[in-house]
Design an enzyme around this catalytic site. Structure first.
Site, PDB file in Angstrom:
ATOM      1  N   ASP A   1       0.832  -1.203   0.000  1.00  0.00           N
ATOM      2  CA  ASP A   1       0.000   0.000   0.000  1.00  0.00           C
ATOM      3  C   ASP A   1       0.870   1.257   0.000  1.00  0.00           C
ATOM      4  OD1 ASP A   1      -1.887   1.978   0.377  1.00  0.00           O
ATOM      5  OD2 ASP A   1      -2.937   0.926   1.993  1.00  0.00           O
TER       6      ASP A   1
ATOM      7  N   HIS B   1      -3.451  -1.413  -1.877  1.00  0.00           N
ATOM      8  CA  HIS B   1      -4.599  -0.647  -1.386  1.00  0.00           C
ATOM      9  C   HIS B   1      -5.872  -1.060  -2.131  1.00  0.00           C
ATOM     10  CE1 HIS B   1      -6.088   2.926   0.783  1.00  0.00           C
ATOM     11  NE2 HIS B   1      -6.857   3.142  -0.278  1.00  0.00           N
TER      12      HIS B   1
END
Length: 411
Positions: free
Chosen positions: A170, A201
């Site tokens: 992420d 993400h």
């Protein structure tokens, strides 16, 4: 599935809307669902409906209302630009006050059994963390939050349970920030931190380029388990599964069998790829190829049962005489008249008090050996011995290993 309700702001500045989804039972514990930066869009409403199926009364408040009521964006480039504009203009402290108003509004509703938790994604995950720190919630769950490391000084205020899901790749919460969060929180008994390797993400958002179904399923199970443990609802999954099996194998009633399941369930018999996805196909499968297709002496012998908060794992023996073609188990094999015993494993997932899916595993080679259609000579397979050893662990081991005698006397 849901409806729109009005929530009064605590600072007297007016009211804002929230999307409310209620379970089929009409009541349950509450969850305040905290949006991504794209507003209360189809994704958020779908998540609300999903958790309503799990037995929760879900309220998704419009947290961008102070900038523009009713923000509902997609995920294209233009929408991303608009979404980041709303994110940059978002007053976080006022947002938490609005979440607190939503918590109180939900708790006061007749559909809510009293206890309330929070669930957030992206921006909503950071807000879920802050909700755990500042508001009266029993549990808060956040997916791939950003900026949590800037508020770790508030962690001492967390009274309920906190569950955070992180994506290893992420960019909005890189390793350094994640390590800060872990260092500050991992020692607390009421905090669960999970890392999902190799994902990015939005790994739990279906349709996202980063969607990773195995991680999404694991995270969802952990999230629902946290909600169940903190505030219920608690279902007798064992009794529900037993009733389903009664309708399948004893009374052999397809309508009753389907009534134990969610609106769109699925069944997957792993070795033969048989079953059905969705009500229509599964009903067809049960009606024409399963419920009335099993031999009359079919018997299930339970060996063990593991009961979780969202699923059951059954270990059993499946026994029958092969007096007919059994489409789902040995399709295309004419009746042999042979008696068969095979170890089965059933992984049964629930949504609320309904079955969502069944994953059924067995050793197909053992079935074919017992039916006499597979010659085990020279192959590392066994027949009825697999069932016998499940019941009597003292029976010989390693007889299929030709080099087993060579290790005699070795360390």
């Amino acid at each position: 599935m849901g409806t729109s309700i009005e929530i009064m702001a605590k600072d007297g500045s007016g009211s804002f809307k929230g999307y409310l989804a209620v379970p089929a039972s009409g009541s349950g514990p509450g969850i305040v669902l905290l949006q991504e930066i794209f507003g209360i869009n189809d994704t958020i409403r779908g998540i609300a409906d999903y958790y309503a199926e799990e037995g929760y009364v879900v309220l998704a408040p419009d947290l961008f209302w102070r900038q523009e009521p009713g923000v509902e964006l997609g995920y294209g480039p233009d929408d991303w630009q608009k979404a980041f504009g709303f994110y940059q203009g978002f007053d976080q402290d006022l947002g938490i006050a609005d979440i607190d108003a939503a918590v109180e509004a939900l708790r006061a509703r007749p559909e809510c059994s009293g206890q309330v938790g929070a669930l957030g994604f992206c921006l909503g995950a950071r807000l879920a963390y802050l909700t755990a720190c500042r508001c009266n919630v029993e549990v808060a769950v956040g997916y791939y939050g950003m900026g949590i490391q800037d508020h770790l000084d508030e962690a001492a205020n967390i009274k309920g349970r906190l569950v955070l899901h992180f994506a290893e790749n992420d960019e909005y919460c890189p390793t350094e920030q994640r390590e800060q969060i872990h260092a500050a929180l991992q020692g607390q008994d009421n905090v669960e931190l999970y890392l999902y390797p190799g994902v990015d993400h939005a790994f739990a958002r279906a349709g996202s380029e980063h969607y990773h179904k195995p991680s999404a399923l694991m995270a969802h199970q952990r999230s629902v388990t946290a909600f169940r443990k903190a505030m219920g609802p608690h279902y007798d999954l064992s009794a529900l599964w037993d009733k389903h099996c009664e309708y399948e194998f004893d009374t052999r009633n397809v309508a009753d069998t389907m009534a134990t399941m969610v609106a769109e369930p699925y069944v997957n018999h792993i070795p033969t790829l048989t079953g059905g996805v969705g009500y229509k196909n599964l009903y067809r499968f049960y009606k024409n190829h399963f419920v009335d297709a099993n031999p009359p002496d079919t018997k299930l012998i339970p060996i063990s049962r593991t009961i979780g908060d969202t699923q059951i794992v059954d270990e059993l023996l499946f026994c029958f005489t092969h007096d007919r073609e059994i489409d789902w188990l040995v399709p295309g094999i004419a009746p042999t008249g042979r008696y068969v015993e095979i170890p089965f494993v059933a992984v049964v997932k629930f949504r609320g008090d309904k079955l969502y899916h069944e994953h059924i595993y067995w050793d197909q080679a053992s079935v074919l050996v017992q039916l006499g259609v597979l010659d085990p000579a020279g192959l590392p397979v066994a027949g009825r011995e697999t069932a016998a050893k499940l019941l009597d662990e003292t029976l010989p081991s390693n007889e299929l290993m030709g080099n087993w005698p060579s290790s005699e006397g070795k360390d």
